[in-house]
Design an enzyme around this catalytic site. Structure first.
Site, PDB file in Angstrom:
ATOM      1  N   GLU A 128       0.840  -1.196   0.000  1.00 22.95           N
ATOM      2  CA  GLU A 128       0.000   0.000   0.000  1.00 22.95           C
ATOM      3  C   GLU A 128       0.875   1.246   0.000  1.00 22.95           C
ATOM      4  OE1 GLU A 128      -2.480   1.550  -0.839  1.00 22.95           O
ATOM      5  OE2 GLU A 128      -4.093   1.122   0.578  1.00 22.95           O
ATOM      6  N   ASP A 129       0.342   2.331  -0.551  1.00 20.30           N
ATOM      7  CA  ASP A 129       1.117   3.574  -0.567  1.00 20.30           C
ATOM      8  C   ASP A 129       1.065   4.294   0.772  1.00 20.30           C
ATOM      9  OD1 ASP A 129      -1.562   4.200  -0.824  1.00 20.30           O
ATOM     10  OD2 ASP A 129      -1.320   5.591  -2.495  1.00 20.30           O
ATOM     11  N   ILE A 130      -0.131   4.378   1.371  1.00 15.19           N
ATOM     12  CA  ILE A 130      -0.283   5.121   2.625  1.00 15.19           C
ATOM     13  C   ILE A 130      -1.438   4.541   3.425  1.00 15.19           C
ATOM     14  CG2 ILE A 130      -1.754   6.847   1.490  1.00 15.19           C
ATOM     15  CD1 ILE A 130      -0.561   8.950   3.426  1.00 15.19           C
ATOM     16  N   ILE A 131      -1.268   4.491   4.737  1.00 14.19           N
ATOM     17  CA  ILE A 131      -2.335   4.046   5.641  1.00 14.19           C
ATOM     18  C   ILE A 131      -2.537   5.135   6.685  1.00 14.19           C
ATOM     19  CG2 ILE A 131      -3.031   2.362   7.367  1.00 14.19           C
ATOM     20  CD1 ILE A 131      -1.479   0.246   5.877  1.00 14.19           C
ATOM     21  N   ASP A 132      -3.791   5.536   6.865  1.00  7.33           N
ATOM     22  CA  ASP A 132      -4.091   6.458   7.959  1.00  7.33           C
ATOM     23  C   ASP A 132      -4.917   5.725   9.027  1.00  7.33           C
ATOM     24  OD1 ASP A 132      -6.536   6.561   6.392  1.00  7.33           O
ATOM     25  OD2 ASP A 132      -5.765   8.339   5.411  1.00  7.33           O
ATOM     26  N   GLY A 134      -6.635   3.032   8.535  1.00  6.75           N
ATOM     27  CA  GLY A 134      -6.532   1.606   8.267  1.00  6.75           C
ATOM     28  C   GLY A 134      -7.841   0.948   7.879  1.00  6.75           C
ATOM     29  N   PHE A 181      -1.782  16.147   3.619  1.00 10.42           N
ATOM     30  CA  PHE A 181      -2.142  15.456   2.379  1.00 10.42           C
ATOM     31  C   PHE A 181      -0.926  15.451   1.461  1.00 10.42           C
ATOM     32  CE2 PHE A 181      -4.078  14.588  -1.685  1.00 10.42           C
ATOM     33  CZ  PHE A 181      -5.105  13.706  -1.350  1.00 10.42           C
ATOM     34  N   ARG A 194       0.971  11.750  -9.648  1.00 14.65           N
ATOM     35  CA  ARG A 194       1.581  10.428  -9.491  1.00 14.65           C
ATOM     36  C   ARG A 194       2.987  10.391 -10.093  1.00 14.65           C
ATOM     37  NH1 ARG A 194      -2.559   6.998  -7.836  1.00 14.65           N
ATOM     38  NH2 ARG A 194      -4.629   7.354  -8.753  1.00 14.65           N
TER      39      ARG A 194
END
Length: 213
Positions: A128-132, A134, A181, A194
């Site tokens: 995954e690129d990013i988890i906040d 979850g 962000f 991207r």
């Protein structure tokens, strides 16, 4: 779920003038959070951690890339794993969506599915690129675990520091980042940014410029 992981804390920013930012985005970036060289170095270390922890009987590594944001991270991670292991590294893809502009909708959508034979009894690393919070990753992992993997681990490039309760905790984390962000290196804002090589913080002008009306 309690899980210990190591990560680099991205607690400083760099002036964007120090980097070669494409003209199309130069007015939309507030600062650079993680430079390209640091990303490469950190992904190499994550690959080494994964390789060192492989069980002896594993015949292949299956990376499940969460599209679209993790495609660059997944590709780089695969390159590094190939250097470190003598077993095949297989890439599978799944797409999820939960954001509109810069706000999470709270509605997690899984777009497409994986055949059970590509997961069952396999050593799986979800990339995954990013988890906040979850929440998105929890939905995906519950679906994958129903397909019977030998093991299903989570690797995320970015882990956002929040004051809220987490739905999941990843096994491998690249960077701890503040609650901002971010864009670049696969991460987007309405499909833009991207193509940036660095991970950057978008400014308010950029949010408005590329906003979905």
């Amino acid at each position: 779920m309690k899980q210990k992981f190591e990560a680099i804390e991205a607690d400083k920013v760099y002036d964007k003038s120090l980097f070669d930012i494409p003209n199309a985005y130069s007015d939309s970036i507030q600062s650079v959070l993680i430079p390209p060289g640091l990303i490469r170095n950190r992904v190499s270390k994550l690959a080494r951690n994964i390789a060192n922890e492989l069980p002896e009987n594993v015949e292949a590594i299956t990376l499940v890339c969460v599209l679209k944001g993790a495609f660059r991270f997944s590709s780089m991670l695969m390159e590094e794993l190939v250097k470190l292991t003598d077993i095949p590294v297989i890439m599978e893809f799944i797409r999820m969506k939960s954001y509109h502009n810069d706000v999470s909708t709270g509605d997690v959508q899984i777009l497409g599915e994986l055949p059970s034979n590509v997961i069952k009894d396999k050593f799986v690393v979800v990339v995954e690129d990013i988890i906040d919070t979850g929440k998105t990753m929890k939905v995906l992992c519950e679906m994958l675990n129903q397909l019977g993997p030998y093991k299903c681990l989570i690797a995320t490039l970015l882990w956002k520091e929040l004051q809220t309760e987490r739905e999941v905790v990843p096994h491998y984390v690249g960077f701890l980042i503040p609650d901002v962000f971010v864009i670049g290196f696969g991460l987007d804002y309405n499909e833009f940014f991207r193509d940036l090589d660095a991970i950057c913080v978008i400014n308010e002008y950029g949010k408005e410029k590329f906003k979905i009306k």
